[in-house]
Enzyme design. Structure first.
Site, PDB file in Angstrom:
ATOM      1  CB  SER A  41      -0.860   0.018   1.269  1.00  0.00           C
ATOM      2  OG  SER A  41      -1.476   1.279   1.432  1.00  0.00           O
ATOM      3  CE1 TYR A  48      -3.984  -2.615   5.244  1.00  0.00           C
ATOM      4  CE2 TYR A  48      -3.367  -0.308   4.938  1.00  0.00           C
ATOM      5  CZ  TYR A  48      -3.794  -1.515   4.407  1.00  0.00           C
ATOM      6  OH  TYR A  48      -4.016  -1.624   3.050  1.00  0.00           O
ATOM      7  CE  LYS A  86      -1.570  -4.005   3.058  1.00  0.00           C
ATOM      8  NZ  LYS A  86      -1.775  -5.144   2.149  1.00  0.00           N
TER       9      LYS A  86
HETATM   10  P1  NAP Z   1     -11.956  -5.567  -0.738  1.00  0.00           P
HETATM   11  O1  NAP Z   1     -12.518  -4.960  -1.977  1.00  0.00           O
HETATM   12  O2  NAP Z   1     -12.650  -5.290   0.546  1.00  0.00           O
HETATM   13  O3  NAP Z   1     -11.907  -7.149  -1.013  1.00  0.00           O
HETATM   14  C1  NAP Z   1     -11.506  -7.998  -0.046  1.00  0.00           C
HETATM   15  C2  NAP Z   1     -11.465  -9.421  -0.624  1.00  0.00           C
HETATM   16  O4  NAP Z   1     -10.717 -10.178   0.303  1.00  0.00           O
HETATM   17  C3  NAP Z   1     -12.809 -10.088  -0.737  1.00  0.00           C
HETATM   18  O5  NAP Z   1     -12.786 -10.925  -1.889  1.00  0.00           O
HETATM   19  C4  NAP Z   1     -12.917 -10.937   0.536  1.00  0.00           C
HETATM   20  O6  NAP Z   1     -13.798 -12.015   0.315  1.00  0.00           O
HETATM   21  C5  NAP Z   1     -11.449 -11.347   0.683  1.00  0.00           C
HETATM   22  N1  NAP Z   1     -10.930 -11.656   2.026  1.00  0.00           N
HETATM   23  C6  NAP Z   1     -11.048 -10.912   3.146  1.00  0.00           C
HETATM   24  N2  NAP Z   1     -10.379 -11.507   4.169  1.00  0.00           N
HETATM   25  C7  NAP Z   1      -9.814 -12.642   3.668  1.00  0.00           C
HETATM   26  C8  NAP Z   1      -9.016 -13.668   4.217  1.00  0.00           C
HETATM   27  N3  NAP Z   1      -8.663 -13.666   5.501  1.00  0.00           N
HETATM   28  N4  NAP Z   1      -8.615 -14.678   3.408  1.00  0.00           N
HETATM   29  C9  NAP Z   1      -8.970 -14.694   2.105  1.00  0.00           C
HETATM   30  N5  NAP Z   1      -9.728 -13.753   1.526  1.00  0.00           N
HETATM   31  C10 NAP Z   1     -10.157 -12.730   2.307  1.00  0.00           C
HETATM   32  O7  NAP Z   1     -10.420  -5.162  -0.518  1.00  0.00           O
HETATM   33  P2  NAP Z   1      -9.393  -4.365  -1.445  1.00  0.00           P
HETATM   34  O8  NAP Z   1      -9.531  -2.932  -1.169  1.00  0.00           O
HETATM   35  O9  NAP Z   1      -9.489  -4.849  -2.844  1.00  0.00           O
HETATM   36  O10 NAP Z   1      -7.990  -4.798  -0.800  1.00  0.00           O
HETATM   37  C11 NAP Z   1      -7.140  -5.753  -1.404  1.00  0.00           C
HETATM   38  C12 NAP Z   1      -5.708  -5.474  -1.026  1.00  0.00           C
HETATM   39  O11 NAP Z   1      -5.338  -4.164  -1.447  1.00  0.00           O
HETATM   40  C13 NAP Z   1      -5.399  -5.538   0.482  1.00  0.00           C
HETATM   41  O12 NAP Z   1      -4.123  -6.123   0.642  1.00  0.00           O
HETATM   42  C14 NAP Z   1      -5.332  -4.070   0.882  1.00  0.00           C
HETATM   43  O13 NAP Z   1      -4.507  -3.863   2.008  1.00  0.00           O
HETATM   44  C15 NAP Z   1      -4.713  -3.482  -0.372  1.00  0.00           C
HETATM   45  N6  NAP Z   1      -4.906  -2.041  -0.510  1.00  0.00           N
HETATM   46  C16 NAP Z   1      -6.176  -1.528  -0.659  1.00  0.00           C
HETATM   47  C17 NAP Z   1      -6.311  -0.150  -0.812  1.00  0.00           C
HETATM   48  C18 NAP Z   1      -7.656   0.500  -1.017  1.00  0.00           C
HETATM   49  O14 NAP Z   1      -7.728   1.747  -0.976  1.00  0.00           O
HETATM   50  N7  NAP Z   1      -8.722  -0.258  -1.246  1.00  0.00           N
HETATM   51  C19 NAP Z   1      -5.182   0.682  -0.791  1.00  0.00           C
HETATM   52  C20 NAP Z   1      -3.935   0.121  -0.632  1.00  0.00           C
HETATM   53  C21 NAP Z   1      -3.809  -1.257  -0.502  1.00  0.00           C
HETATM   54  P3  NAP Z   1     -14.464 -12.895   1.522  1.00  0.00           P
HETATM   55  O15 NAP Z   1     -15.241 -11.939   2.368  1.00  0.00           O
HETATM   56  O16 NAP Z   1     -15.298 -13.925   0.809  1.00  0.00           O
HETATM   57  O17 NAP Z   1     -13.301 -13.510   2.241  1.00  0.00           O
END
Ligand code: NAP
Length: 257
Positions: free
Chosen positions: A148, A161, A165
């Protein structure tokens, strides 16, 4: 009609964790459209089924497996079923993460700290330990850790968090060095603020969004699809001389020189 066989990842086998929505789903979809056999996974069967069905409709070669990355048996099953179905593993995108708390790093209770580091860092390492022997058998592979922008520039409300990262940036370098001799490349994606469920506490607050937009030169929040092309490039042969690097996709937000 299947798109497999037409793209730059033709014949490759890719596992993407936490890939039934958000950034993981967008990456899985892009890898599938670019020709890879894709394995989507997350904790809930209904979410896995829905993602598989959507990717099938788009013509991707896809299999779904439920996998909570924090469970030893689920991780082992994910790898075993992938090898059973597709004959090996070429690509791992380690995308799962949690953030069960809001607040400064000094305010983080030890149990929450452990949970964050277990899912965000330790389980990423454990998945890597499981896939590397399969990549060695294929004489190469590509791994992506999803970090991130907060890993470079800690967000005050996401203290622990952010540090987890940052740890992934170190894991990225360490693993890249160790497996370079096996022709396995390892790189990090560091997204900015991307509109997903995960970031909804930030992105659904209009006052916060206005404040964030002041820091985003491209003038908009990111979309999951904005992350997908970069990952597809990094795991492809077009990136054959790139390893141990971290790539920020954050609309120009300040991160590093
Ligand atoms: P998201 O849209 O909320 O999606 C989360 C996904 O993870 C869902 O498919 C969920 O499905 C699954 N999940 C949650 N806990 C899990 C676990 N313990 N094991 C396996 N699957 C799990 O999240 P996102 O924003 O795309 O985030 C993805 C990555 O990007 C993360 O590493 C996050 O830190 C990083 N990131 C996000 C942002 C942002 O602004 N969104 C910014 C920087 C980095 P289920 O509920 O079926 O498990």
């Amino acid at each position: 009609m299947s798109t497999t066989g037409n793209g730059k990842l033709s014949g490759k086998v890719a596992i993407v964790t936490a890939s039934t929505e958000g950034i993981g789903f967008a990456i899985a979809q892009r890898l599938g459209i670019d020709g890879a056999h894709v394995v989507v996974s997350s904790r809930k069967q209904a979410n896995v089924d829905k993602a598989v069905s959507t990717l099938h409709e788009k013509g991707c070669s896809v299999m779904g497996i439920t996998c909570h990355v924090g469970k030893d048996q689920d991780r082992e099953n994910l790898i075993a079923k992938t090898v059973e179905k597709f004959g090996g593993i070429d690509i791992l995108v380690s995308n799962a993460a949690v953030n069960p708390t809001v607040g400064g790093v000094l305010d983080c209770p030890p149990g929450i700290w452990d949970k964050i580091f277990e899912i965000n860092v330790k389980n990423a390492l454990q998945l890597t330990q499981l896939v590397v022997p399969h990549m060695q058998k294929r004489k190469g592979g590509a791994i992506i850790y999803v970090s991130s922008i907060a890993g470079f520039h800690p967000m005050p409300v996401l203290g622990a968090y952010s540090v987890s990262k940052t740890a992934l940036l170190g894991l990225n370098k360490a693993v890249a060095h160790q497996v370079a001799c096996d022709n396995i490349r390892v790189n990090c994606l560091a997204p900015g603020v991307i509109e997903t469920k995960f970031s909804s506490a930030l992105t659904e607050n209009p006052a916060l969004v206005d404040k964030m937009l002041e820091q985003i030169p491209l003038g908009r929040l990111g979309r999951p699809d904005d992350m997908a092309g970069l990952v597809s490039f990094l795991v492809s042969d077009d990136a054959s001389y790139i390893t141990g690097e971290s790539f920020i996709a954050a609309g120009g937000m300040q991160s590093r020189l």
